[in-house]
Design a protein around this motif. Structure first.
Motif, PDB file in Angstrom:
ATOM      1  N   ASP A  22       0.039  -8.015  14.148  1.00 17.60           N
ATOM      2  CA  ASP A  22      -0.092  -9.746  13.468  1.00 17.60           C
ATOM      3  C   ASP A  22       0.579 -10.274  14.055  1.00 17.60           C
ATOM      4  O   ASP A  22       1.060  -9.985  15.236  1.00 17.60           O
ATOM      5  CB  ASP A  22       0.781  -9.187  12.507  1.00 17.60           C
ATOM      6  CG  ASP A  22       0.624  -8.493  11.511  1.00 17.60           C
ATOM      7  OD1 ASP A  22      -0.987  -7.994  10.664  1.00 17.60           O
ATOM      8  OD2 ASP A  22       1.518  -8.074  10.555  1.00 17.60           O
ATOM      9  N   LYS A  46      -4.534 -12.040   2.744  1.00 16.25           N
ATOM     10  CA  LYS A  46      -3.703 -10.663   3.414  1.00 16.25           C
ATOM     11  C   LYS A  46      -4.608  -9.886   3.364  1.00 16.25           C
ATOM     12  O   LYS A  46      -4.879  -8.571   4.174  1.00 16.25           O
ATOM     13  CB  LYS A  46      -2.395 -10.972   3.311  1.00 16.25           C
ATOM     14  CG  LYS A  46      -0.895 -10.287   3.472  1.00 16.25           C
ATOM     15  CD  LYS A  46      -1.655  -9.851   5.124  1.00 16.25           C
ATOM     16  CE  LYS A  46      -0.680  -8.899   5.828  1.00 16.25           C
ATOM     17  NZ  LYS A  46      -0.153  -8.437   7.362  1.00 16.25           N
ATOM     18  N   ILE A  47      -4.490  -9.625   1.944  1.00 17.12           N
ATOM     19  CA  ILE A  47      -4.943  -8.418   1.073  1.00 17.12           C
ATOM     20  C   ILE A  47      -6.718  -8.070   1.903  1.00 17.12           C
ATOM     21  O   ILE A  47      -6.343  -7.052   2.231  1.00 17.12           O
ATOM     22  CB  ILE A  47      -5.374  -8.025  -0.327  1.00 17.12           C
ATOM     23  CG1 ILE A  47      -3.922  -8.626  -1.660  1.00 17.12           C
ATOM     24  CG2 ILE A  47      -5.950  -7.580  -0.510  1.00 17.12           C
ATOM     25  CD1 ILE A  47      -4.315  -8.615  -2.484  1.00 17.12           C
ATOM     26  N   GLU A 104      -5.525  -6.678   4.973  1.00 15.10           N
ATOM     27  CA  GLU A 104      -5.853  -4.889   5.402  1.00 15.10           C
ATOM     28  C   GLU A 104      -6.609  -4.142   4.473  1.00 15.10           C
ATOM     29  O   GLU A 104      -6.309  -3.393   5.573  1.00 15.10           O
ATOM     30  CB  GLU A 104      -4.135  -5.255   3.996  1.00 15.10           C
ATOM     31  CG  GLU A 104      -3.289  -5.969   4.853  1.00 15.10           C
ATOM     32  CD  GLU A 104      -2.544  -5.175   6.121  1.00 15.10           C
ATOM     33  OE1 GLU A 104      -2.794  -3.774   6.318  1.00 15.10           O
ATOM     34  OE2 GLU A 104      -1.345  -5.866   6.889  1.00 15.10           O
ATOM     35  N   ARG A 105      -7.558  -4.561   3.781  1.00 11.30           N
ATOM     36  CA  ARG A 105      -8.777  -3.704   3.498  1.00 11.30           C
ATOM     37  C   ARG A 105      -9.530  -3.269   4.794  1.00 11.30           C
ATOM     38  O   ARG A 105      -9.551  -2.814   4.792  1.00 11.30           O
ATOM     39  CB  ARG A 105      -9.340  -4.589   2.697  1.00 11.30           C
ATOM     40  CG  ARG A 105      -8.740  -4.679   1.413  1.00 11.30           C
ATOM     41  CD  ARG A 105      -9.857  -5.156   0.079  1.00 11.30           C
ATOM     42  NE  ARG A 105      -9.066  -5.155  -1.660  1.00 11.30           N
ATOM     43  CZ  ARG A 105      -9.599  -5.554  -2.291  1.00 11.30           C
ATOM     44  NH1 ARG A 105     -10.608  -6.048  -2.656  1.00 11.30           N
ATOM     45  NH2 ARG A 105      -8.982  -5.549  -3.035  1.00 11.30           N
ATOM     46  N   LYS A 140      -7.928  -3.331   8.197  1.00 11.19           N
ATOM     47  CA  LYS A 140      -7.871  -2.799   8.752  1.00 11.19           C
ATOM     48  C   LYS A 140      -7.837  -0.898   8.084  1.00 11.19           C
ATOM     49  O   LYS A 140      -8.006   0.038   9.126  1.00 11.19           O
ATOM     50  CB  LYS A 140      -5.848  -3.197   8.797  1.00 11.19           C
ATOM     51  CG  LYS A 140      -6.013  -4.500   9.457  1.00 11.19           C
ATOM     52  CD  LYS A 140      -4.438  -4.064   9.622  1.00 11.19           C
ATOM     53  CE  LYS A 140      -3.241  -4.067   8.905  1.00 11.19           C
ATOM     54  NZ  LYS A 140      -2.029  -4.439   9.394  1.00 11.19           N
ATOM     55  N   GLN A 141      -7.926  -0.843   6.954  1.00  6.70           N
ATOM     56  CA  GLN A 141      -8.034   0.672   6.031  1.00  6.70           C
ATOM     57  C   GLN A 141      -9.856   1.197   6.673  1.00  6.70           C
ATOM     58  O   GLN A 141      -9.432   1.922   6.734  1.00  6.70           O
ATOM     59  CB  GLN A 141      -7.852   0.226   4.933  1.00  6.70           C
ATOM     60  CG  GLN A 141      -5.757   0.360   4.555  1.00  6.70           C
ATOM     61  CD  GLN A 141      -5.908   1.763   5.315  1.00  6.70           C
ATOM     62  OE1 GLN A 141      -5.652   2.505   5.254  1.00  6.70           O
ATOM     63  NE2 GLN A 141      -4.097   1.037   5.794  1.00  6.70           N
ATOM     64  N   TYR A 188       0.322  -2.409   0.902  1.00 11.44           N
ATOM     65  CA  TYR A 188      -0.870  -1.789   1.831  1.00 11.44           C
ATOM     66  C   TYR A 188       1.124  -2.677   3.101  1.00 11.44           C
ATOM     67  O   TYR A 188       0.948  -3.426   3.920  1.00 11.44           O
ATOM     68  CB  TYR A 188      -1.215  -2.851   2.811  1.00 11.44           C
ATOM     69  CG  TYR A 188      -2.375  -3.205   2.105  1.00 11.44           C
ATOM     70  CD1 TYR A 188      -2.927  -1.694   2.480  1.00 11.44           C
ATOM     71  CD2 TYR A 188      -3.303  -4.203   1.036  1.00 11.44           C
ATOM     72  CE1 TYR A 188      -4.445  -2.048   1.968  1.00 11.44           C
ATOM     73  CE2 TYR A 188      -4.171  -3.758   0.722  1.00 11.44           C
ATOM     74  CZ  TYR A 188      -4.948  -2.631   1.617  1.00 11.44           C
ATOM     75  OH  TYR A 188      -6.573  -2.163   0.182  1.00 11.44           O
ATOM     76  N   VAL A 195       3.112  -4.575   2.150  1.00 11.64           N
ATOM     77  CA  VAL A 195       3.817  -6.679   1.795  1.00 11.64           C
ATOM     78  C   VAL A 195       4.417  -6.785   0.694  1.00 11.64           C
ATOM     79  O   VAL A 195       3.843  -6.575  -0.024  1.00 11.64           O
ATOM     80  CB  VAL A 195       2.797  -7.135   2.467  1.00 11.64           C
ATOM     81  CG1 VAL A 195       2.854  -8.348   2.380  1.00 11.64           C
ATOM     82  CG2 VAL A 195       2.081  -6.603   3.655  1.00 11.64           C
TER      83      VAL A 195
END
Length: 373
Positions: free
Chosen positions: A209, A300-301, A304-305, A307-308, A369, A371
């Motif tokens: 991050d 932010k969600i 994270e998606r 990244k996955q 995730y 968080v």
């Protein structure tokens, strides 16, 4: 023996002499326009990074590999005649490599393109010939479902001096020039295998991050840094809403080759610019601030998606940025759609029941995730 029989015998002997002379001349001519046989000799390397998958002939003139001087004392001395490798240049070179260079098909497949493989001679005093050998080869990495990837070129040369005799005399020098090209490739591959991106065997992605200290106009998402009303710096536009923010996400990327693996470090940037955020006077309350904070949480969600999805991709070494860019654009569009759905269903925060449902939904996915708000 009568005279008639004697004359017949003379004519018969004369024909035999002519036949012998013709055969001798034909044999000499056959030797002159014959072929050169590449002698089997193991190339003094055992490749650990590649094998030769194919050889392609791209010479301008494929009719012969050598133009040699005729032997001194002959009618056409100092004139050149063509000589080829036995079976033809391409076939002979392929056979030599297949027989004399180890082939481990678990390694990288390399294709050789022969650009030039030529011998020319010029006359020296005393019936000698000076030969000049020029070899130009291009080496490409064969790729599945993609164009070959060019690696390097080899330009080799050699000279020799010989008596203008049998064409096989040039074979050792010619063979060694070909071997030197293969040794050159092996040396380059060994030196470059661990650090050259063209020779990478895999891709590894790690995420961090992004942080900025001291904090500037942009706020970068962290759990311990929620929005405050002091972050709303923009002037109030002609707008019917109580407050508004414009968060987004991006990334910085750095690639490094370590032991043949492309290590990609991706620093995620989930940001919100203060200079684009505004709130109406009299609307600075916790409920409204929470609604705007949830817009930031949705970004932010989305990050994270992203990244996955990247972790699930089988990134090709030849074009790892292509899938990363594609997934980024897809995820950004999904984020925009989710932001619109959030505002539509909560009526920009005026529907408190819907807002509470979205608060719970967002908290749940953030928790998945890792968080926690």
């Amino acid at each position: 023996m009568n005279r008639q029989d004697f004359n017949r015998q003379i004519r018969h002997s004369f024909i035999l002499i002519l036949a012998a002379l013709f055969f001798t001349g034909f044999q000499s001519a056959a030797q002159q326009i014959g072929t050169v046989i590449l002698t089997d000799e193991q190339v003094p390397v055992t490749p650990k990074e590649f094998y030769i998958a194919n050889v392609i002939d791209e010479r301008d003139n494929r009719s012969a590999v050598a133009w040699l001087l005729s032997p001194s004392g002959t009618k056409n001395q100092n004139e050149s005649y063509p000589i080829d490798l036995q079976g033809g240049g391409l076939v002979a070179i392929k056979q030599f490599i297949n027989r004399n260079l180890p082939c481990n098909k678990a390694l990288r497949p390399v294709v050789i393109s022969i650009k030039k493989f030529m011998v020319t001679e010029s006359a020296l005093a005393g019936g000698l010939a000076e030969g000049h050998i020029a070899v130009v080869m291009s080496f490409d990495l064969q790729q599945v479902d993609d164009e070959p990837l060019h690696l390097l070129d080899y330009n080799g040369s050699a000279t020799y001096t010989r008596n203008t005799g049998p064409p096989q005399d040039i074979e050792p020098t010619l063979r060694h020039t070909l071997e030197n090209g293969l040794i050159y490739l092996d040396t380059w591959m060994n030196q470059q295998a661990g650090t050259n991106i063209k020779l990478a065997t895999g891709v590894k992605v790690t995420f961090t991050d992004y942080e900025e200290k001291p904090e500037g106009d942009s706020i970068y998402y962290t759990v311990n840094r929620p929005l405050t009303w002091d972050d709303f710096k923009s002037k109030i536009p002609g707008n019917r809403y109580d407050a508004e923010v414009f968060p987004g996400f991006g990334y910085d990327e750095h690639a490094e080759i370590i032991k043949g693996i492309i290590n990609i470090s991706v620093a995620m940037k989930v940001y919100l610019p203060k200079s684009a955020s505004w709130v109406r006077d009299g609307e600075r309350n916790d409920y409204t601030l929470n609604h705007e904070q949830r817009h930031f949480d949705i970004v932010k969600i989305a990050a994270e998606r992203f990244k996955q999805k990247i972790k699930a991709e089988d990134l090709p070494v030849s074009n790892f940025d292509g899938p990363i860019n594609r997934v980024y654009l897809e995820t950004y569009r999904e984020m925009d759609s989710l932001q619109k759905q959030y505002d539509d269903e909560t009526r920009h925060g005026s529907d408190q029941q819907a807002q509470q449902q979205w608060n719970e939904r967002i908290n749940k996915e953030l928790k998945e995730y890792g968080v926690k708000r």
